[in-house]
Design an enzyme around this catalytic site. Sequence first.
Site: not given
Ligand code: 13P
Length: 251
Positions: A9, A11, A95, A97, A167, A173, A212
């Site tokens: 992903n 982002k 997601h 976010e 997640e 992150g 992560s």
């Molecule tokens: P990170 O791997 O950067 O922690 O992000 C995970 C994520 O949100 C994948 O959708």
Amino acid sequence: MRRTLIAGNWKMNGSRDSIAALLDGILSGVDEVSAADVAVCAPFVYLSQVAERLQGSVVTWGAQDVSSHANGAFTGEISADMLLEFGCRYAIVGHSERRQYHGETDTVVADKFAAAQVAGLIPILCLGEQLEERESGVTEQVVARQLDAVLDRVGAEALAQGVIAYEPVWAIGTGKTASPEQAQEVHAFIRARVAAKAAAAGEAVRILYGGSMNAGNAAQLLAMADIDGGLIGGASLKADDFLTIARSAAA
Ligand code: 13P
């Protein structure tokens, strides 16, 4: 037998040039990755670039979101049919976010899941608790609520045709990964909840871990019984790290 899926992903990262380089890097090593399906989820504007470059390769691709509507006066939205026209396979829905910064409710997420699936995409449904929720011991209630919204909307069999990504928000992150045991516990809970509606669906549904995941911790996470792959953010922006994670699936 559930086949491992390693999905990046990206982002809101990248440019035409950096994405061209990233795709070159992934394609140069992906042929050695036979134990996992590999996919990348790019920002909308780069999807046609991604589609073109990945054509004929084993790497598939997806979008990071999709509209719950089929078409019409929804300024700024992208429909599942539009994505399919370009050869899209997956769409991430729900997601954290988007739930956190764009106000997406469980109902909206369930609508997006259904819209993606009806059109022929494979939705990747993201679920996960916030740090305060884990600390106050309500992880299972939160995950159950998010899951049930989709289970009640589409049913267990349809859900199992999609993909679930657990997640934990506190691990996204932050560099703070759930331990393999912590992740396994929630994955087993999710599977059991789907299985309670339909045993075969529970057995079949792929449940990815995200938060992560990186080249150093992927093998341990992917070795757990109910972890069927990864949804990878930061580490998917580096071709070598992403390929190392994909290779870990065979370990
Ligand atoms: P990170 O791997 O950067 O922690 O992000 C995970 C994520 O949100 C994948 O959708």
